[in-house]
Design a protein around this motif. Structure first.
Motif, PDB file in Angstrom:
ATOM      1  N   LYS A   1       0.827  -1.208   0.000  1.00 39.69           N
ATOM      2  CA  LYS A   1       0.000   0.000   0.000  1.00 39.69           C
ATOM      3  C   LYS A   1       0.860   1.256   0.000  1.00 39.69           C
ATOM      4  CE  LYS A   1      -4.069  -1.791   2.452  1.00 39.69           C
ATOM      5  NZ  LYS A   1      -4.854  -1.702   3.719  1.00 39.69           N
ATOM      6  N   THR A   2       1.926   1.243   0.810  1.00 45.91           N
ATOM      7  CA  THR A   2       2.815   2.407   0.881  1.00 45.91           C
ATOM      8  C   THR A   2       3.471   2.669  -0.464  1.00 45.91           C
ATOM      9  OG1 THR A   2       3.264   2.024   3.226  1.00 45.91           O
ATOM     10  CG2 THR A   2       4.863   3.352   2.015  1.00 45.91           C
ATOM     11  N   MET A   3       3.950   1.623  -1.099  1.00 51.64           N
ATOM     12  CA  MET A   3       4.591   1.780  -2.406  1.00 51.64           C
ATOM     13  C   MET A   3       3.589   2.264  -3.454  1.00 51.64           C
ATOM     14  SD  MET A   3       7.141  -1.521  -2.512  1.00 51.64           S
ATOM     15  CE  MET A   3       7.795  -1.064  -4.104  1.00 51.64           C
ATOM     16  N   LYS A   4       2.349   1.758  -3.363  1.00 55.70           N
ATOM     17  CA  LYS A   4       1.323   2.191  -4.312  1.00 55.70           C
ATOM     18  C   LYS A   4       1.025   3.681  -4.136  1.00 55.70           C
ATOM     19  CE  LYS A   4      -3.306   0.949  -5.970  1.00 55.70           C
ATOM     20  NZ  LYS A   4      -4.475   0.055  -5.769  1.00 55.70           N
ATOM     21  N   GLU A   5       0.946   4.131  -2.878  1.00 58.66           N
ATOM     22  CA  GLU A   5       0.714   5.555  -2.607  1.00 58.66           C
ATOM     23  C   GLU A   5       1.872   6.401  -3.116  1.00 58.66           C
ATOM     24  OE1 GLU A   5       0.164   5.701   1.567  1.00 58.66           O
ATOM     25  OE2 GLU A   5      -1.850   4.792   1.527  1.00 58.66           O
ATOM     26  N   GLN A   6       3.083   5.894  -2.937  1.00 63.22           N
ATOM     27  CA  GLN A   6       4.255   6.630  -3.422  1.00 63.22           C
ATOM     28  C   GLN A   6       4.246   6.746  -4.938  1.00 63.22           C
ATOM     29  OE1 GLN A   6       7.216   4.176  -1.542  1.00 63.22           O
ATOM     30  NE2 GLN A   6       7.508   5.610   0.153  1.00 63.22           N
ATOM     31  N   GLN A   7       3.811   5.683  -5.597  1.00 66.11           N
ATOM     32  CA  GLN A   7       3.727   5.726  -7.056  1.00 66.11           C
ATOM     33  C   GLN A   7       2.689   6.743  -7.508  1.00 66.11           C
ATOM     34  OE1 GLN A   7       2.914   1.613  -7.956  1.00 66.11           O
ATOM     35  NE2 GLN A   7       5.071   1.138  -8.330  1.00 66.11           N
ATOM     36  N   GLU A   8       1.554   6.783  -6.791  1.00 64.31           N
ATOM     37  CA  GLU A   8       0.468   7.695  -7.174  1.00 64.31           C
ATOM     38  C   GLU A   8       0.834   9.157  -6.942  1.00 64.31           C
ATOM     39  OE1 GLU A   8      -2.753   6.240  -4.872  1.00 64.31           O
ATOM     40  OE2 GLU A   8      -3.260   4.610  -6.262  1.00 64.31           O
ATOM     41  N   THR A   9       1.657   9.399  -5.908  1.00 64.35           N
ATOM     42  CA  THR A   9       2.051  10.782  -5.594  1.00 64.35           C
ATOM     43  C   THR A   9       3.344  11.190  -6.277  1.00 64.35           C
ATOM     44  OG1 THR A   9       3.236  10.068  -3.603  1.00 64.35           O
ATOM     45  CG2 THR A   9       0.902  10.665  -3.363  1.00 64.35           C
TER      46      THR A   9
ATOM     47  N   PRO B   1      10.500   5.662  -3.759  1.00 64.58           N
ATOM     48  CA  PRO B   1      11.709   5.448  -2.967  1.00 64.58           C
ATOM     49  C   PRO B   1      12.944   5.391  -3.854  1.00 64.58           C
ATOM     50  CG  PRO B   1      10.501   3.397  -3.209  1.00 64.58           C
ATOM     51  CD  PRO B   1       9.628   4.484  -3.782  1.00 64.58           C
ATOM     52  N   GLN B   2      14.099   5.661  -3.252  1.00 59.71           N
ATOM     53  CA  GLN B   2      15.350   5.534  -3.981  1.00 59.71           C
ATOM     54  C   GLN B   2      15.562   4.082  -4.367  1.00 59.71           C
ATOM     55  OE1 GLN B   2      17.292   8.164  -4.878  1.00 59.71           O
ATOM     56  NE2 GLN B   2      15.629   9.402  -4.012  1.00 59.71           N
ATOM     57  N   LYS B   3      16.408   3.857  -5.349  1.00 62.02           N
ATOM     58  CA  LYS B   3      16.591   2.517  -5.879  1.00 62.02           C
ATOM     59  C   LYS B   3      17.021   1.532  -4.805  1.00 62.02           C
ATOM     60  CE  LYS B   3      18.866  -0.026  -9.592  1.00 62.02           C
ATOM     61  NZ  LYS B   3      19.789   0.078 -10.748  1.00 62.02           N
ATOM     62  N   ASP B   4      17.917   1.998  -3.885  1.00 62.70           N
ATOM     63  CA  ASP B   4      18.394   1.075  -2.868  1.00 62.70           C
ATOM     64  C   ASP B   4      17.369   0.817  -1.770  1.00 62.70           C
ATOM     65  OD1 ASP B   4      18.424   3.511  -1.656  1.00 62.70           O
ATOM     66  OD2 ASP B   4      20.493   3.438  -0.964  1.00 62.70           O
ATOM     67  N   GLU B   5      16.242   1.551  -1.811  1.00 59.24           N
ATOM     68  CA  GLU B   5      15.173   1.322  -0.841  1.00 59.24           C
ATOM     69  C   GLU B   5      14.038   0.501  -1.427  1.00 59.24           C
ATOM     70  OE1 GLU B   5      13.926   5.182   0.283  1.00 59.24           O
ATOM     71  OE2 GLU B   5      15.703   5.616   1.468  1.00 59.24           O
ATOM     72  N   ASP B   6      14.125   0.235  -2.722  1.00 57.13           N
ATOM     73  CA  ASP B   6      13.043  -0.496  -3.379  1.00 57.13           C
ATOM     74  C   ASP B   6      12.965  -1.920  -2.839  1.00 57.13           C
ATOM     75  OD1 ASP B   6      10.971  -0.967  -5.021  1.00 57.13           O
ATOM     76  OD2 ASP B   6      12.136  -1.074  -6.876  1.00 57.13           O
ATOM     77  N   ILE B   7      11.777  -2.477  -2.861  1.00 56.84           N
ATOM     78  CA  ILE B   7      11.548  -3.814  -2.328  1.00 56.84           C
ATOM     79  C   ILE B   7      10.885  -4.668  -3.382  1.00 56.84           C
ATOM     80  CG2 ILE B   7      10.382  -5.157  -0.541  1.00 56.84           C
ATOM     81  CD1 ILE B   7      10.373  -2.641   1.179  1.00 56.84           C
ATOM     82  N   ASN B   8      11.389  -5.859  -3.561  1.00 58.86           N
ATOM     83  CA  ASN B   8      10.755  -6.819  -4.468  1.00 58.86           C
ATOM     84  C   ASN B   8      10.118  -7.917  -3.614  1.00 58.86           C
ATOM     85  OD1 ASN B   8      11.589  -5.611  -6.906  1.00 58.86           O
ATOM     86  ND2 ASN B   8      13.649  -6.436  -6.574  1.00 58.86           N
ATOM     87  N   TYR B   9       8.933  -8.324  -4.017  1.00 56.99           N
ATOM     88  CA  TYR B   9       8.204  -9.322  -3.259  1.00 56.99           C
ATOM     89  C   TYR B   9       7.976 -10.559  -4.098  1.00 56.99           C
ATOM     90  CZ  TYR B   9       7.162  -5.398  -0.214  1.00 56.99           C
ATOM     91  OH  TYR B   9       7.271  -4.320   0.619  1.00 56.99           O
ATOM     92  N   ILE B  10       8.162 -11.701  -3.472  1.00 55.94           N
ATOM     93  CA  ILE B  10       7.761 -12.967  -4.075  1.00 55.94           C
ATOM     94  C   ILE B  10       6.712 -13.551  -3.159  1.00 55.94           C
ATOM     95  CG2 ILE B  10       8.498 -15.262  -4.814  1.00 55.94           C
ATOM     96  CD1 ILE B  10      11.286 -14.123  -5.189  1.00 55.94           C
ATOM     97  N   ILE B  11       5.488 -13.609  -3.614  1.00 53.47           N
ATOM     98  CA  ILE B  11       4.381 -14.016  -2.754  1.00 53.47           C
ATOM     99  C   ILE B  11       3.751 -15.292  -3.316  1.00 53.47           C
ATOM    100  CG2 ILE B  11       2.171 -13.312  -1.790  1.00 53.47           C
ATOM    101  CD1 ILE B  11       3.075 -10.425  -2.144  1.00 53.47           C
TER     102      ILE B  11
END
Length: 256
Positions: A234-242, A246-256
């Motif tokens: 949700k946080t990443m989605k909000e950041q994308q919308e606004t 995040p900086q590249k080194d703060e990005d998170i990849n998820y395997i769910i």
């Protein structure tokens, strides 16, 4: 392997008027999570293994680095005098033809064991990450509606609007040709992630059906872990919308 193979691990399985739960991988892996939890908590005994060329060409790697050819399995257990069969496994069919062949095979086995009712389990996608407690139902016999409503199942007119795709829906339809009462129980889920909370919703309905209380501790642990993932998404989605990404080194990849 050119044809589906059934391996019987026990030849003397005697069941009295069993009911059957079907939970194969699908939306939110909801049905799969439920049946795996049932097998563990009800001490299910594996009685059948099913291997098929309709499954993806794949092996799974175990913790000790040995491999397991993907398959589906049937377990038997008894709770409060009620015999139960549980169909679980790694995959649904990868082709339409395979769905029909495997669906018919599952029902052949159900008839062989004298199954009186089948519950297929799955997810009802809402497209929303906010969890909504609830289980939506569909049946092949109108007489089941009132009973299932008493267990907390909700029925919505013409829902799901696009029908029920895959084994959960097809088995329901094929049961009409076998005179087996069947219902599909669908937990509300986003449809984007593995959803233990939705699995808990279905498990509570099953508690009422079987008149038992199944320990939810393991599902609860997984649900709390998934809540953390959802909050990050949700946080990443909000950041994308606004535009505040995040900086590249703060990005998170998820395997769910």
């Amino acid at each position: 392997m050119k044809e589906t193979e059934i391996i019987r691990l026990k030849d003397d399985v005697q069941l009295n008027n069993p009911i059957m739960f079907v939970g194969l991988p699908g939306v939110g892996h909801v049905g799969k999570l439920v049946v795996e939890h049932l097998i563990e908590n009800l001490e299910g005994e594996k009685v059948i293994e099913i291997y098929s060329p309709y499954f993806p060409p794949q092996v799974l790697v175990n913790n000790d680095n040995t491999i397991k050819l993907v398959n589906n399995e049937i377990y038997a257990c008894n709770i409060n005098g009620q015999d139960i069969l549980i169909l679980a496994g790694d995959h649904q069919s990868s082709t339409n033809e395979g769905h029909y062949e495997l669906g018919s095979l599952y029902l052949d086995l159900a008839e062989e064991f004298g199954v009186s009712r089948i519950y297929t389990l799955g997810g009802f996608p809402t497209g929303e990450f906010n969890h909504n407690e609830g289980v939506i139902g569909a049946v092949n016999n109108i007489n089941l509606v009132e009973e299932l409503e008493g267990y907390g199942v909700e029925f919505r007119e013409n829902e799901p609007g696009n029908g029920i795709v895959g084994a959960s829906g097809l088995i329901l339809g094929l049961c009409d040709f076998r005179n087996i009462d069947a219902a599909c129980l669908m937990g509300l889920t986003s449809g984007y992630i593995v959803d233990p909370k939705s699995a808990q919703s279905i498990l509570r309905v099953i508690d009422r059906i079987l008149d038992i209380e199944i320990d939810e501790e393991e599902l609860e642990k997984r649900a709390k872990e998934m809540e953390k993932v959802v909050e990050k998404i949700k946080t990443m989605k909000e950041q994308q919308e606004t535009g505040n990404l995040p900086q590249k080194d703060e990005d998170i990849n998820y395997i769910i």
